[in-house]
Design a protein around this motif. Structure first.
Motif, mmCIF file in Angstrom:
data_model
loop_
_atom_site.group_PDB
_atom_site.id
_atom_site.type_symbol
_atom_site.label_atom_id
_atom_site.label_comp_id
_atom_site.label_asym_id
_atom_site.label_seq_id
_atom_site.Cartn_x
_atom_site.Cartn_y
_atom_site.Cartn_z
ATOM 1 N N SER A 56 0.950 -1.200 0.060
ATOM 2 C CA SER A 56 -0.025 -0.037 0.011
ATOM 3 C C SER A 56 0.977 1.212 0.003
ATOM 4 N N LYS A 59 2.511 1.681 -3.489
ATOM 5 C CA LYS A 59 1.184 2.421 -4.383
ATOM 6 C C LYS A 59 1.214 3.971 -4.086
ATOM 7 N N ILE A 60 1.075 4.196 -2.651
ATOM 8 C CA ILE A 60 0.734 5.586 -2.312
ATOM 9 C C ILE A 60 1.932 6.460 -2.680
ATOM 10 N N THR A 62 4.297 5.871 -4.972
ATOM 11 C CA THR A 62 4.325 6.002 -6.404
ATOM 12 C C THR A 62 3.294 6.812 -7.142
ATOM 13 N N HIS A 63 2.427 6.917 -6.461
ATOM 14 C CA HIS A 63 0.933 7.584 -7.195
ATOM 15 C C HIS A 63 0.902 8.845 -6.546
ATOM 16 N N ILE A 64 1.248 9.317 -5.669
ATOM 17 C CA ILE A 64 0.973 10.698 -4.898
ATOM 18 C C ILE A 64 1.300 11.832 -5.789
ATOM 19 N N SER A 66 0.013 12.071 -8.734
ATOM 20 C CA SER A 66 -1.261 12.146 -9.598
ATOM 21 C C SER A 66 -2.398 12.287 -8.465
ATOM 22 N N PHE A 67 -2.347 12.265 -7.397
ATOM 23 C CA PHE A 67 -3.251 12.459 -6.596
ATOM 24 C C PHE A 67 -3.754 14.172 -6.645
ATOM 25 N N HIS A 68 -5.131 14.143 -6.680
ATOM 26 C CA HIS A 68 -5.735 15.543 -6.572
ATOM 27 C C HIS A 68 -6.473 15.787 -5.353
ATOM 28 N N TRP A 78 -8.040 8.851 0.345
ATOM 29 C CA TRP A 78 -7.534 8.088 -0.961
ATOM 30 C C TRP A 78 -6.539 7.108 -0.476
ATOM 31 N N ILE A 82 -6.637 2.879 -1.088
ATOM 32 C CA ILE A 82 -5.542 1.786 -1.333
ATOM 33 C C ILE A 82 -5.524 0.821 -0.598
#
Length: 185
Positions: A56, A59-60, A62-64, A66-68, A78, A82
């Motif tokens: 988790s 992923k957090i 790696t994708h932070i 693209s977080f809006h 969010w 996940i």
């Protein structure tokens, strides 16, 4: 980095955007306990839970980017999604098949509401963790996460009626478990 209550998420996200090396540590320290609690409602074994949390957080982190941000609490929500999704994926992988659910009609039992009065949240969570896997997933997704039975059905690959049936059974089983626990104390 100081993560204050009013500007916490926003300042944390700015730190990530600016490349602040301490942002990951700050995020982890601020949310690891909460997210561990979320995951533990689904994944009972502590070693498995550590694996789920590691995936988790990967992923957090790696994708932070693209977080809006949608206001205070949106980052926490969010990250919670996940962890829930990783927990459910882990359970499916571990069983090497979709979650098993009993689609038979439930016996004609009276509805029992779990009486949690006088119990700590930790005790209630521990009792939820003792429910069978299918019951545990549905009661968490419906009663705690607030998903509809239709949403749960889509998430778990079951029918909405199966989700409702599992919730009914889980709620009754949890009520009986709470009664037994209270009788012991």
């Amino acid at each position: 980095m100081n993560l204050s209550r009013t500007t916490g998420e926003k300042s944390l996200l700015k730190a990530f955007q600016s490349g602040d090396a301490s942002a990951m540590d700050t995020l982890f320290r601020a949310y690891a306990g909460y997210l561990s609690g979320v995951g533990s409602r689904y994944v009972v074994d502590n070693d498995d839970l550590k694996d789920v949390l590691q995936e988790s957080f990967i992923k957090i982190f790696t994708h932070i980017g693209s977080f809006h941000y949608k206001g205070e609490g949106s980052l926490k929500a969010w990250m919670t999604r996940i962890v829930v999704n990783e927990s459910l994926a882990f359970i499916r992988r571990k069983k090497n098949s979709p979650l098993s659910f009993d689609d038979k009609e439930p016996p004609d039992l009276p509805d029992e509401e779990p009486d949690t009065e006088g119990l700590s949240p930790e005790t209630v969570i521990e009792l939820i963790r003792q429910l069978p896997a299918g019951y545990r997933e549905v009661i968490n997704l419906y009663a705690i996460e607030g998903h509809s039975h239709k949403e749960i059905a889509q998430m778990l690959g079951i029918k909405p009626d199966s989700s409702a049936s599992q919730f009914h059974r889980a709620k009754n089983m949890l009520a009986r478990m709470i009664k037994e626990f209270k009788n012991k104390i």
